[in-house]
Design a protein around this motif. Structure first.
Motif, PDB file in Angstrom:
ATOM      1  N   TRP A   1      50.688  -9.181  34.579  1.00 15.43           N
ATOM      2  CA  TRP A   1      50.263  -7.809  34.317  1.00 15.43           C
ATOM      3  C   TRP A   1      50.939  -6.785  35.223  1.00 15.43           C
ATOM      4  N   HIS A   2      51.660  -7.255  36.267  1.00  9.25           N
ATOM      5  CA  HIS A   2      52.276  -6.364  37.240  1.00  9.25           C
ATOM      6  C   HIS A   2      53.761  -6.670  37.373  1.00  9.25           C
ATOM      7  N   SER A   3      54.485  -5.746  37.968  1.00  9.90           N
ATOM      8  CA  SER A   3      55.921  -5.933  38.185  1.00  9.90           C
ATOM      9  C   SER A   3      56.152  -6.908  39.339  1.00  9.90           C
ATOM     10  N   LEU A   4      57.390  -7.327  39.487  1.00  9.02           N
ATOM     11  CA  LEU A   4      57.756  -8.227  40.574  1.00  9.02           C
ATOM     12  C   LEU A   4      57.463  -7.574  41.930  1.00  9.02           C
ATOM     13  N   ILE A   5      57.803  -6.318  42.081  1.00  8.24           N
ATOM     14  CA  ILE A   5      57.592  -5.630  43.360  1.00  8.24           C
ATOM     15  C   ILE A   5      56.096  -5.530  43.669  1.00  8.24           C
ATOM     16  N   GLU A   6      55.296  -5.192  42.683  1.00 10.78           N
ATOM     17  CA  GLU A   6      53.847  -5.109  42.907  1.00 10.78           C
ATOM     18  C   GLU A   6      53.266  -6.478  43.259  1.00 10.78           C
ATOM     19  N   THR A   7      53.751  -7.524  42.610  1.00 14.85           N
ATOM     20  CA  THR A   7      53.248  -8.866  42.880  1.00 14.85           C
ATOM     21  C   THR A   7      53.618  -9.317  44.291  1.00 14.85           C
ATOM     22  N   VAL A   8      54.860  -9.058  44.705  1.00 15.60           N
ATOM     23  CA  VAL A   8      55.286  -9.433  46.055  1.00 15.60           C
ATOM     24  C   VAL A   8      54.502  -8.627  47.095  1.00 15.60           C
ATOM     25  N   GLU A   9      54.310  -7.339  46.835  1.00 12.45           N
ATOM     26  CA  GLU A   9      53.516  -6.501  47.742  1.00 12.45           C
ATOM     27  C   GLU A   9      52.097  -7.040  47.856  1.00 12.45           C
ATOM     28  N   TRP A  10      51.507  -7.402  46.735  1.00 12.23           N
ATOM     29  CA  TRP A  10      50.147  -7.948  46.688  1.00 12.23           C
ATOM     30  C   TRP A  10      50.053  -9.232  47.496  1.00 12.23           C
ATOM     31  N   LEU A  11      51.026 -10.119  47.324  1.00 13.84           N
ATOM     32  CA  LEU A  11      51.008 -11.374  48.074  1.00 13.84           C
ATOM     33  C   LEU A  11      51.223 -11.136  49.566  1.00 13.84           C
ATOM     34  N   PHE A  12      52.106 -10.202  49.912  1.00 12.74           N
ATOM     35  CA  PHE A  12      52.336  -9.891  51.323  1.00 12.74           C
ATOM     36  C   PHE A  12      51.047  -9.399  51.982  1.00 12.74           C
ATOM     37  N   ILE A  13      50.352  -8.486  51.318  1.00 14.88           N
ATOM     38  CA  ILE A  13      49.092  -7.976  51.854  1.00 14.88           C
ATOM     39  C   ILE A  13      48.067  -9.110  51.956  1.00 14.88           C
ATOM     40  N   SER A  14      47.998  -9.975  50.936  1.00 15.36           N
ATOM     41  CA  SER A  14      47.046 -11.089  50.934  1.00 15.36           C
ATOM     42  C   SER A  14      47.305 -12.050  52.084  1.00 15.36           C
ATOM     43  N   PHE A  15      48.567 -12.458  52.246  1.00 20.30           N
ATOM     44  CA  PHE A  15      48.906 -13.389  53.322  1.00 20.30           C
ATOM     45  C   PHE A  15      48.665 -12.757  54.696  1.00 20.30           C
ATOM     46  N   THR A  16      48.956 -11.467  54.820  1.00 20.57           N
ATOM     47  CA  THR A  16      48.733 -10.782  56.097  1.00 20.57           C
ATOM     48  C   THR A  16      47.243 -10.729  56.425  1.00 20.57           C
ATOM     49  N   LEU A  17      46.421 -10.342  55.447  1.00 16.96           N
ATOM     50  CA  LEU A  17      44.975 -10.319  55.663  1.00 16.96           C
ATOM     51  C   LEU A  17      44.436 -11.695  56.022  1.00 16.96           C
ATOM     52  N   CYS A  18      44.897 -12.708  55.329  1.00 18.05           N
ATOM     53  CA  CYS A  18      44.448 -14.076  55.590  1.00 18.05           C
ATOM     54  C   CYS A  18      44.863 -14.519  56.996  1.00 18.05           C
ATOM     55  N   GLY A  19      46.095 -14.206  57.375  1.00 23.66           N
ATOM     56  CA  GLY A  19      46.576 -14.581  58.701  1.00 23.66           C
ATOM     57  C   GLY A  19      45.808 -13.894  59.817  1.00 23.66           C
ATOM     58  N   VAL A  20      45.552 -12.605  59.663  1.00 34.96           N
ATOM     59  CA  VAL A  20      44.801 -11.857  60.675  1.00 34.96           C
ATOM     60  C   VAL A  20      43.378 -12.401  60.785  1.00 34.96           C
TER      61      VAL A  20
ATOM     62  N   MET B   1      42.591   4.621  26.831  1.00 31.85           N
ATOM     63  CA  MET B   1      42.799   3.505  27.741  1.00 31.85           C
ATOM     64  C   MET B   1      43.827   2.559  27.115  1.00 31.85           C
ATOM     65  N   THR B   2      44.843   2.202  27.894  1.00 28.75           N
ATOM     66  CA  THR B   2      45.914   1.358  27.370  1.00 28.75           C
ATOM     67  C   THR B   2      45.579  -0.118  27.548  1.00 28.75           C
ATOM     68  N   VAL B   3      46.365  -0.945  26.896  1.00 23.98           N
ATOM     69  CA  VAL B   3      46.207  -2.395  26.998  1.00 23.98           C
ATOM     70  C   VAL B   3      46.397  -2.840  28.445  1.00 23.98           C
ATOM     71  N   CYS B   4      47.375  -2.252  29.138  1.00 25.76           N
ATOM     72  CA  CYS B   4      47.635  -2.621  30.540  1.00 25.76           C
ATOM     73  C   CYS B   4      46.451  -2.277  31.433  1.00 25.76           C
ATOM     74  N   GLU B   5      45.845  -1.132  31.227  1.00 25.56           N
ATOM     75  CA  GLU B   5      44.690  -0.748  32.040  1.00 25.56           C
ATOM     76  C   GLU B   5      43.519  -1.698  31.796  1.00 25.56           C
ATOM     77  N   ILE B   6      43.309  -2.083  30.545  1.00 25.89           N
ATOM     78  CA  ILE B   6      42.240  -3.031  30.225  1.00 25.89           C
ATOM     79  C   ILE B   6      42.535  -4.382  30.861  1.00 25.89           C
ATOM     80  N   GLY B   7      43.782  -4.843  30.742  1.00 23.88           N
ATOM     81  CA  GLY B   7      44.163  -6.129  31.332  1.00 23.88           C
ATOM     82  C   GLY B   7      44.017  -6.144  32.839  1.00 23.88           C
ATOM     83  N   LYS B   8      44.411  -5.058  33.488  1.00 22.78           N
ATOM     84  CA  LYS B   8      44.293  -4.981  34.945  1.00 22.78           C
ATOM     85  C   LYS B   8      42.822  -4.932  35.368  1.00 22.78           C
ATOM     86  N   GLY B   9      41.992  -4.262  34.574  1.00 18.31           N
ATOM     87  CA  GLY B   9      40.557  -4.252  34.862  1.00 18.31           C
ATOM     88  C   GLY B   9      39.947  -5.638  34.723  1.00 18.31           C
TER      89      GLY B   9
END
Length: 146
Positions: free
Chosen positions: A94-113, A1-9
């Motif tokens: 812990w995540h890349s810029l693309i993953e963070t933007v994707e995460w926020l897009f999904i979050s805002f969409t779920l919240c809006g719906v 198990m890597t440091v990144c996997e532990i951090g993401k968990g």
């Protein structure tokens, strides 16, 4: 198990706990979010020093959305809470810029719906604020599972 996997968990556990407190008392306990964010930034720098492609300055680019939302929060008198911004910064460390933007897009969409459905069902008014962290948690689980 890597440091990144532990951090993401740990990040998912922190989001789960923060979602619970955000729903119950509308507060986010900021010290764990700050420590996890600092640890993520340190891990990113460490990975660069070790020669791994994920880390470094480009790895820290995941912090940009959190920094921008924190600036909006400071200027617009908490349209998004500072605890939410700290969690977004921790995620971005812990995540890349693309993953963070994707995460926020999904979050805002779920919240809006969800807000639209609650308004249509007359459970809330358009001026009602919703806790945002449960949507952050749902989007993070979505990203980690798929």
């Amino acid at each position: 198990m890597t440091v990144c996997e532990i951090g993401k968990g740990l990040l998912l556990l922190l989001l789960g706990w923060s979602a619970w407190t955000d729903l119950r008392i509308r507060k986010i306990w900021w010290p764990p979010a700050a420590l996890l964010g600092i640890a993520g930034a340190a891990a990113s720098v460490w990975m660069t020093w070790q020669g791994q492609a994920e880390g470094g300055v480009f790895g820290l680019a995941g912090l940009l959305p959190g920094v921008m939302l924190l600036a909006v929060s400071l200027v617009n008198d908490r349209t998004i809470g500072r605890g939410d911004c700290l969690l977004i910064l921790a995620f971005g460390s812990w995540h890349s810029l693309i993953e963070t933007v994707e995460w926020l897009f999904i979050s805002f969409t779920l919240c809006g719906v969800c807000a639209l459905l609650l308004i249509l069902l007359r459970r809330i008014t358009p001026k009602t604020t919703l806790p945002f962290v449960p949507f952050l948690l749902a989007a993070a689980l979505w990203i980690e599972i798929w």
